[in-house]
Motif scaffolding. Structure first.
Motif, PDB file in Angstrom:
ATOM      1  N   VAL A  71       0.847  -1.197   0.000  1.00 15.52           N
ATOM      2  CA  VAL A  71       0.000   0.000   0.000  1.00 15.52           C
ATOM      3  C   VAL A  71       0.881   1.246   0.000  1.00 15.52           C
ATOM      4  N   SER A  72       1.903   1.254   0.833  1.00 12.40           N
ATOM      5  CA  SER A  72       2.821   2.393   0.901  1.00 12.40           C
ATOM      6  C   SER A  72       3.459   2.657  -0.459  1.00 12.40           C
ATOM      7  N   SER A  73       3.833   1.597  -1.149  1.00 15.85           N
ATOM      8  CA  SER A  73       4.428   1.733  -2.477  1.00 15.85           C
ATOM      9  C   SER A  73       3.438   2.334  -3.473  1.00 15.85           C
ATOM     10  N   LEU A  74       2.187   1.920  -3.414  1.00 15.40           N
ATOM     11  CA  LEU A  74       1.176   2.469  -4.322  1.00 15.40           C
ATOM     12  C   LEU A  74       0.974   3.959  -4.086  1.00 15.40           C
ATOM     13  N   ILE A  75       1.021   4.360  -2.838  1.00 15.86           N
ATOM     14  CA  ILE A  75       0.879   5.782  -2.507  1.00 15.86           C
ATOM     15  C   ILE A  75       2.099   6.555  -2.987  1.00 15.86           C
ATOM     16  N   LEU A 107      -7.294   2.320  -3.845  1.00 15.37           N
ATOM     17  CA  LEU A 107      -7.036   3.529  -3.062  1.00 15.37           C
ATOM     18  C   LEU A 107      -8.013   4.600  -3.521  1.00 15.37           C
ATOM     19  N   GLU A 108      -8.528   5.382  -2.575  1.00 20.67           N
ATOM     20  CA  GLU A 108      -9.428   6.478  -2.947  1.00 20.67           C
ATOM     21  C   GLU A 108      -9.241   7.656  -2.003  1.00 20.67           C
ATOM     22  N   VAL A 109      -9.170   8.855  -2.571  1.00 17.26           N
ATOM     23  CA  VAL A 109      -9.088  10.075  -1.771  1.00 17.26           C
ATOM     24  C   VAL A 109     -10.476  10.330  -1.193  1.00 17.26           C
ATOM     25  N   ILE A 110     -10.558  10.417   0.143  1.00 19.46           N
ATOM     26  CA  ILE A 110     -11.856  10.603   0.792  1.00 19.46           C
ATOM     27  C   ILE A 110     -11.994  11.951   1.495  1.00 19.46           C
ATOM     28  N   ALA A 111     -10.882  12.653   1.704  1.00 21.47           N
ATOM     29  CA  ALA A 111     -10.937  13.989   2.320  1.00 21.47           C
ATOM     30  C   ALA A 111      -9.648  14.734   1.984  1.00 21.47           C
ATOM     31  N   ILE A 112      -9.777  16.068   1.906  1.00 23.38           N
ATOM     32  CA  ILE A 112      -8.626  16.919   1.595  1.00 23.38           C
ATOM     33  C   ILE A 112      -8.625  18.100   2.559  1.00 23.38           C
ATOM     34  N   ASP A 113      -7.478  18.343   3.185  1.00 27.67           N
ATOM     35  CA  ASP A 113      -7.301  19.491   4.072  1.00 27.67           C
ATOM     36  C   ASP A 113      -6.163  20.330   3.497  1.00 27.67           C
ATOM     37  N   SER A 122      -8.715   6.118   1.626  1.00 27.55           N
ATOM     38  CA  SER A 122      -9.150   4.803   2.087  1.00 27.55           C
ATOM     39  C   SER A 122      -8.425   3.767   1.243  1.00 27.55           C
ATOM     40  N   VAL A 123      -8.211   2.607   1.817  1.00 23.71           N
ATOM     41  CA  VAL A 123      -7.604   1.491   1.090  1.00 23.71           C
ATOM     42  C   VAL A 123      -8.391   0.232   1.412  1.00 23.71           C
ATOM     43  N   VAL A 124      -8.641  -0.546   0.382  1.00 29.79           N
ATOM     44  CA  VAL A 124      -9.261  -1.855   0.537  1.00 29.79           C
ATOM     45  C   VAL A 124      -8.529  -2.803  -0.395  1.00 29.79           C
ATOM     46  N   GLY A 125      -8.264  -4.001   0.093  1.00 30.73           N
ATOM     47  CA  GLY A 125      -7.637  -5.016  -0.730  1.00 30.73           C
ATOM     48  C   GLY A 125      -8.427  -6.307  -0.670  1.00 30.73           C
ATOM     49  N   TYR A 126      -8.569  -6.954  -1.819  1.00 32.48           N
ATOM     50  CA  TYR A 126      -9.344  -8.197  -1.922  1.00 32.48           C
ATOM     51  C   TYR A 126      -8.469  -9.310  -2.481  1.00 32.48           C
ATOM     52  N   ASN A 127      -8.681 -10.526  -1.980  1.00 32.11           N
ATOM     53  CA  ASN A 127      -7.990 -11.670  -2.565  1.00 32.11           C
ATOM     54  C   ASN A 127      -8.776 -12.174  -3.770  1.00 32.11           C
ATOM     55  N   GLU A 128      -8.306 -13.250  -4.375  1.00 31.84           N
ATOM     56  CA  GLU A 128      -8.930 -13.771  -5.593  1.00 31.84           C
ATOM     57  C   GLU A 128     -10.353 -14.268  -5.375  1.00 31.84           C
ATOM     58  N   LYS A 129     -10.687 -14.629  -4.119  1.00 34.67           N
ATOM     59  CA  LYS A 129     -12.045 -15.092  -3.809  1.00 34.67           C
ATOM     60  C   LYS A 129     -12.990 -13.938  -3.485  1.00 34.67           C
ATOM     61  N   THR A 132     -12.074  -9.560   1.809  1.00 33.33           N
ATOM     62  CA  THR A 132     -11.297  -8.374   2.166  1.00 33.33           C
ATOM     63  C   THR A 132     -10.098  -8.821   2.991  1.00 33.33           C
ATOM     64  N   VAL A 133      -8.892  -8.471   2.524  1.00 35.71           N
ATOM     65  CA  VAL A 133      -7.679  -8.867   3.231  1.00 35.71           C
ATOM     66  C   VAL A 133      -6.973  -7.681   3.892  1.00 35.71           C
ATOM     67  N   ILE A 134      -7.315  -6.473   3.469  1.00 34.14           N
ATOM     68  CA  ILE A 134      -6.774  -5.271   4.096  1.00 34.14           C
ATOM     69  C   ILE A 134      -7.784  -4.152   3.892  1.00 34.14           C
ATOM     70  N   GLN A 135      -7.990  -3.369   4.933  1.00 35.14           N
ATOM     71  CA  GLN A 135      -8.834  -2.187   4.816  1.00 35.14           C
ATOM     72  C   GLN A 135      -8.356  -1.165   5.828  1.00 35.14           C
ATOM     73  N   GLY A 136      -8.463   0.089   5.446  1.00 37.72           N
ATOM     74  CA  GLY A 136      -8.012   1.107   6.367  1.00 37.72           C
ATOM     75  C   GLY A 136      -8.087   2.504   5.803  1.00 37.72           C
ATOM     76  N   LYS A 137      -7.494   3.400   6.575  1.00 38.79           N
ATOM     77  CA  LYS A 137      -7.482   4.822   6.248  1.00 38.79           C
ATOM     78  C   LYS A 137      -6.071   5.329   6.492  1.00 38.79           C
ATOM     79  N   LEU A 138      -5.611   6.184   5.581  1.00 37.95           N
ATOM     80  CA  LEU A 138      -4.282   6.762   5.695  1.00 37.95           C
ATOM     81  C   LEU A 138      -4.362   8.269   5.525  1.00 37.95           C
ATOM     82  N   TYR A 139      -3.462   8.966   6.187  1.00 34.79           N
ATOM     83  CA  TYR A 139      -3.286  10.391   5.955  1.00 34.79           C
ATOM     84  C   TYR A 139      -1.945  10.563   5.245  1.00 34.79           C
ATOM     85  N   VAL A 140      -1.990  11.360   4.193  1.00 33.10           N
ATOM     86  CA  VAL A 140      -0.830  11.509   3.331  1.00 33.10           C
ATOM     87  C   VAL A 140      -0.546  12.984   3.089  1.00 33.10           C
ATOM     88  N   THR A 141       0.727  13.343   3.147  1.00 31.64           N
ATOM     89  CA  THR A 141       1.161  14.665   2.725  1.00 31.64           C
ATOM     90  C   THR A 141       1.583  14.533   1.269  1.00 31.64           C
TER      91      THR A 141
END
Length: 158
Positions: A71-75, A107-113, A122-129, A132-141
């Motif tokens: 996820v960090s790499s994608l950002i 990945l999706e931008v959900i708020a901007i300050d 927000s981040v969500v990750g799904y396996n082949e089936k 949901t294998v990962i979900q969360g929220k990140l703050y990014v500069t």
């Protein structure tokens, strides 16, 4: 690599709520072994089939921090992109990821300050089936533009 011009990621003014990025990554044994070697992590749940077979997982799983690294790499590379920095995150890993599994990340931008030069994603990750294998929220500069356009140390950007 030094000769190639690179583009910085989006600045705060270029981001919009709803901007998104999707990627599919396969977690291969090679990737897992590189990660375990770099971190010196020898958890038997990650690499020993005989141990993992005696757990509820039944086979070795991928470390959750390795998924977060993806996820960090994608950002860093895509949204917002080069020059951005994760300042805070909250992640959950509801289902395990097994070796050689393909994970689809959204990945999706959900708020901007703009005043704080910070975006929430927000981040969500799904396996082949479809689990949901990962979900969360990140703050990014997002990326900052260099103040000097004549700075030779940054000539690979722009």
């Amino acid at each position: 690599m030094i000769d190639r011009k690179r583009k910085l990621g989006k600045q705060i003014d270029e981001l919009r709520i709803g901007d998104s990025f999707t990627a599919i990554k396969r977690v291969g044994d090679r990737d897992l072994l590189l990660y375990l070697g770099l971190t010196n992590d020898s958890n038997p749940l990650y690499i020993q089939h005989d141990y993992a077979s005696q757990t509820p997982y039944e086979k070795p799983i991928v470390p959750s921090v390795m998924l977060f690294g993806m996820v960090s790499s994608l950002i860093s590379m895509h949204l917002p992109g080069p020059g951005s920095h994760i300042t805070q995150h909250e992640m959950a890993f509801p289902h395990p990821v097994f070796h050689e599994t393909e994970v689809k990340f959204l990945l999706e931008v959900i708020a901007i300050d703009k005043e704080e030069n910070r975006a929430a994603l927000s981040v969500v990750g799904y396996n082949e089936k479809g689990d949901t294998v990962i979900q969360g929220k990140l703050y990014v500069t997002p990326a900052y533009r260099p103040k000097s356009l004549t700075a030779s140390s940054l000539e690979n950007f722009f």
